[in-house]
Design an enzyme around this catalytic site. Structure first.
Site, PDB file in Angstrom:
ATOM      1  CB  ALA A 137      -0.931  -0.005   1.214  1.00  0.00           C
ATOM      2  CD  GLU A 263       3.829  -2.599  -9.327  1.00  0.00           C
ATOM      3  OE1 GLU A 263       2.651  -2.985  -9.185  1.00  0.00           O
ATOM      4  OE2 GLU A 263       4.178  -1.420  -9.143  1.00  0.00           O
ATOM      5  CD  GLN A 300      -5.296  -6.608 -50.231  1.00  0.00           C
ATOM      6  OE1 GLN A 300      -5.890  -5.617 -50.627  1.00  0.00           O
ATOM      7  NE2 GLN A 300      -4.057  -6.896 -50.587  1.00  0.00           N
ATOM      8  CD  GLN A 358     -13.737  -1.831 -35.418  1.00  0.00           C
ATOM      9  OE1 GLN A 358     -13.884  -1.561 -34.223  1.00  0.00           O
ATOM     10  NE2 GLN A 358     -14.532  -1.353 -36.363  1.00  0.00           N
ATOM     11  N   GLY A 361     -16.186  -7.713 -34.801  1.00  0.00           N
ATOM     12  CA  GLY A 361     -17.408  -6.968 -35.077  1.00  0.00           C
ATOM     13  C   GLY A 361     -18.350  -6.972 -33.886  1.00  0.00           C
ATOM     14  CB  ALA A 385       3.304  -0.833 -12.928  1.00  0.00           C
ATOM     15  CD  GLU A 389      -0.496   9.445 -19.832  1.00  0.00           C
ATOM     16  OE1 GLU A 389      -1.274   9.387 -20.799  1.00  0.00           O
ATOM     17  OE2 GLU A 389      -0.504   8.621 -18.897  1.00  0.00           O
TER      18      GLU A 389
END
Length: 402
Positions: A137, A263, A300, A358, A361, A385, A389
């Protein structure tokens, strides 16, 4: 290392057999959060003899330290086996890996690294065999990525004891943990941001400790995550890791950063598991799903999606192979290197998983086909972890020598 050895492939197949028999049938209960993962993890430990090996390893370590005052748990050539297991589990239930990793990889490792002989004797045996569940923690509601500067949880001296107050959040295993590592700032009157960070070990049921209920999350539902509340929790010096406020066993910031690196390198293996499972499901679906009288794999656009998945799979797998070689050489990636691995692999896994949805579908949006779970789990790797950013910042600091 350019491929898995024959032995490693046999290990992988054995783990896959366990996953198919013991985890997949319970996925709905795990993913709804109604079934905590701990009994499944214990069954896995028993099935592969991990509990017995851990018990023996800890016993030898503690015996050696009693005699010589030194020793440690090494990888012992098991790097590949551990990463294979992590990867295979992540492809079916990322939360199981998170609960296991935090308990063994962070909680137990912190005690192993910082604890006195008596503290190791007290807590390591139960954690190493997973008889006890561990939590680690540090995160707080207002601290976010500013884990140290924004930390408000504090301890003050009271005679020979300490009194702990504060709150932690987003704590993996928090709702059910038996043993909890807690980081808190020492209230010594200095500027709050500059105060020393100390590490304590708490046990479930202590007066003043409240373990909140599991959160409802976007993904990783099989890993219980919650809040911890501390209200005048009295702690003897025997619960201060290292039993010292200063020197190597005092300020915990360097040790926490080392935990972050562990981690983050693990995220590469987690990402590989998700990519492998998406890859497998999509190839099978492309071969069997028909539109306009032919398999969709002949189109394709579908082929492009599969090709990009294969590129991601190769890249992340090679990253894991390099990690194994580094660990076998007795080295650890730097924090910047670990952050780079985490950044790339988590983004690759998320992109692959979203493309899998995707490709399927409308079916991909349904829980029955599992790719929607993989997409939710993959996204968590971009936050888990340390947000991606923050990884950019650590990578840049490493490059610039700051």
């Amino acid at each position: 290392m350019i491929e898995w050895s024959e032995t490693e492939l046999l290990i992988r197949d054995a783990i896959r057999e366990f996953v198919d028999k013991e985890i997949r049938p319970h996925l709905d209960a795990l993913e709804s959060g109604t079934l905590p993962p701990y009994d499944i993890i214990r069954k896995m430990f028993a099935s592969f003899g991990i509990d017995a090996l851990a018990r023996e390893s800890v016993s030898k370590l503690l015996s050696k330290e009693r005699g010589s005052g030194g020793g440690g748990l090494a990888f012992g050539g098991q790097e590949a086996m551990a990463l294979i297991a992590v990867s295979e589990l992540a492809g079916v239930s990322l939360g199981i890996v998170a609960s296991l990793g935090v308990s063994i990889g962070l909680t137990a490792q912190t005690i192993l690294t910082k604890g006195t002989q008596a503290q190791k004797e007290r807590w390591l045996p139960g954690l190493a065999t997973f008889e006890k569940v561990g939590a680690w923690a540090i995160t707080e509601p207002d601290s976010g990525s500013d884990a140290f500067g924004g930390m408000k949880t504090s301890v003050r001296r009271d005679g020979d004891e300490y009194v702990l107050n504060g709150q932690k959040t987003f704590i993996t295993n928090g709702p059910y943990a038996d043993t909890i590592i807690v980081y808190a700032k020492l209230d010594d009157g200095s500027d709050v941001r500059d105060r020393e960070v100390l590490t304590f070990v708490l046990d479930k049921g202590m007066p003043g400790l409240t373990q909140g209920k599991p959160f409802k999350k976007m993904g990783m539902m099989s890993s219980p995550t919650g809040e911890l509340f501390f209200s005048d929790v009295r702690l003897g010096r025997d619960r201060l890791l290292g039993e010292s406020e200063s020197g190597r066993d005092g300020d915990s910031k360097a040790e926490v950063k080392s935990g972050f690196a562990v981690e983050r390198i693990g995220v590469a293996a987690l990402a590989l598991g998700i990519i492998n499972e998406c890859h497998r499901l999509c190839v099978d679906y492309a071969k069997n799903r028909k539109l306009w009288g032919q398999e969709i794999g002949r189109f394709q656009l579908i082929q492009l999606k599969l090709a990009k998945m294969e590129v991601a799979r190769i890249n992340v797998q090679n990253m894991v192979f390099q990690l194994i070689e580094t660990l076998r050489a007795g080295k650890m990636p730097t924090l910047a290197e670990a952050s780079a691995m985490k950044l790339y692999s988590s983004e690759a896994a998320t992109e692959v998983a979203m493309e899998a949805v995707q490709l399927f579908g409308g079916n991909g949006y349904m829980a029955e086909y599992r790719v929607e779970q993989l997409a939710r789990d993959a996204k968590s790797l971009m936050i888990y972890a340390g947000s991606n950013e923050i990884q950019v910042t650590h990578i840049a600091k490493g490059l610039l020598g700051r």
